[in-house]
Write a protein that holds these residues in place. Sequence first.
Motif, PDB file in Angstrom:
ATOM      1  N   LEU A 285      85.058  43.970  32.781  1.00  0.00           N
ATOM      2  CA  LEU A 285      83.990  43.324  32.351  1.00  0.00           C
ATOM      3  C   LEU A 285      84.290  42.803  30.878  1.00  0.00           C
ATOM      4  O   LEU A 285      84.655  43.429  29.873  1.00  0.00           O
ATOM      5  CB  LEU A 285      82.852  44.226  32.224  1.00  0.00           C
ATOM      6  N   ASN A 286      83.998  41.462  30.688  1.00  0.00           N
ATOM      7  CA  ASN A 286      84.201  40.899  29.318  1.00  0.00           C
ATOM      8  C   ASN A 286      83.034  41.187  28.438  1.00  0.00           C
ATOM      9  O   ASN A 286      81.845  40.853  28.706  1.00  0.00           O
ATOM     10  CB  ASN A 286      84.284  39.267  29.725  1.00  0.00           C
TER      11      ASN A 286
ATOM     12  N   ARG B 289      76.687  41.521  36.141  1.00  0.00           N
ATOM     13  CA  ARG B 289      78.274  41.106  36.350  1.00  0.00           C
ATOM     14  C   ARG B 289      78.960  42.361  36.586  1.00  0.00           C
ATOM     15  O   ARG B 289      79.778  42.338  37.526  1.00  0.00           O
ATOM     16  CB  ARG B 289      78.675  40.630  34.986  1.00  0.00           C
ATOM     17  N   LEU B 290      78.474  43.494  36.169  1.00  0.00           N
ATOM     18  CA  LEU B 290      78.945  44.723  36.345  1.00  0.00           C
ATOM     19  C   LEU B 290      79.058  45.201  37.777  1.00  0.00           C
ATOM     20  O   LEU B 290      80.003  45.525  38.490  1.00  0.00           O
ATOM     21  CB  LEU B 290      78.566  45.920  35.657  1.00  0.00           C
TER      22      LEU B 290
ATOM     23  N   PHE C 208      84.717  51.756  40.064  1.00  0.00           N
ATOM     24  CA  PHE C 208      83.599  51.465  38.963  1.00  0.00           C
ATOM     25  C   PHE C 208      84.512  51.578  37.465  1.00  0.00           C
ATOM     26  O   PHE C 208      84.216  50.616  36.688  1.00  0.00           O
ATOM     27  CB  PHE C 208      82.639  52.675  38.888  1.00  0.00           C
ATOM     28  N   GLU C 209      85.400  52.250  37.355  1.00  0.00           N
ATOM     29  CA  GLU C 209      86.338  52.152  36.015  1.00  0.00           C
ATOM     30  C   GLU C 209      87.045  50.966  35.778  1.00  0.00           C
ATOM     31  O   GLU C 209      86.982  50.324  34.906  1.00  0.00           O
ATOM     32  CB  GLU C 209      87.313  53.433  36.086  1.00  0.00           C
ATOM     33  N   GLU C 210      87.518  50.447  36.837  1.00  0.00           N
ATOM     34  CA  GLU C 210      88.090  49.080  36.893  1.00  0.00           C
ATOM     35  C   GLU C 210      87.326  48.089  36.579  1.00  0.00           C
ATOM     36  O   GLU C 210      87.783  47.251  35.872  1.00  0.00           O
ATOM     37  CB  GLU C 210      88.913  49.004  38.361  1.00  0.00           C
TER      38      GLU C 210
END
Length: 268
Positions: free
Chosen positions: A75-76, A84-85, A68-70
């Motif tokens: 995420l742009n 998108r996330l 999740f952190e990555e």
Amino acid sequence: SAMEDWEKPDTRFRSNIEVVNGHLFCVVSLRDVSNVYGARDRVGLFVRRNLLLLVSVKDDDGSIPKAFEEASRRLNPASASLERLICIFFELLLAKDGSDLESYDNQIAKMEAKIEAGTTGKSFNSEILSLRRRLLIIRNYYEQLLDIFDAMVENETDIFVAKNLHHFRAMRDKIARLSANAQLLRDSLVQVREAYMAALDYNANRIMKVFTVVTTVFMPLTLIVGWYGMNFKFMPELTSKYGYPAVILLSIIVVIVSFIFFRRKKLL
């Protein structure tokens, strides 16, 4: 209710998905495709409009918060969206599945090579069945994910922004390809097993052919033995000093003629 999945043992292939009152909730069982019998992580997803809550129900290696952190880092900001996330998060979870499925493909290729070389061994059939079971678990794992993304694409209660649903469609298509690959590998194993059984039948037929040829060669010799074993009083060969060598020569001629005959008929 999907909320009951929090306490249920991790024994099922499919997840219960609840989409009601403007929220989506499910518990996803995550598998390591390279080790399907290993411990499974479980993550709970609670989604509302512009809200995503992830709960690590079971995470022995800490891979869920890392993913999740990555995903958040990738995420742009210019095109950031909840949809998108979520997709980036699952892409990271499935990142090495393609190479893992390729390793299964290589295992199947090695099995085919063993069949061709005749080095399968006694446990070969068990290896085929074991690999088929693993691929079934993998396929059902992807079917579980497809259920989740189908629910997201349907967007029954307008949880997600309509213009961003293409992210879910793309992710669903990727999972569908992985599922199709897993099924294709299972189908390939059916062909491998059929080839293995055909090889066993071929070897059995070869053995039976050898036995048949040997039996056919010895039939006239058996006749000769039976004929001269009668010991009638007026059998001239019994008193001839050339009788015994003559029978030996006759037996050798019968064997040679039989051998030449079977060679010409390509039975040897």
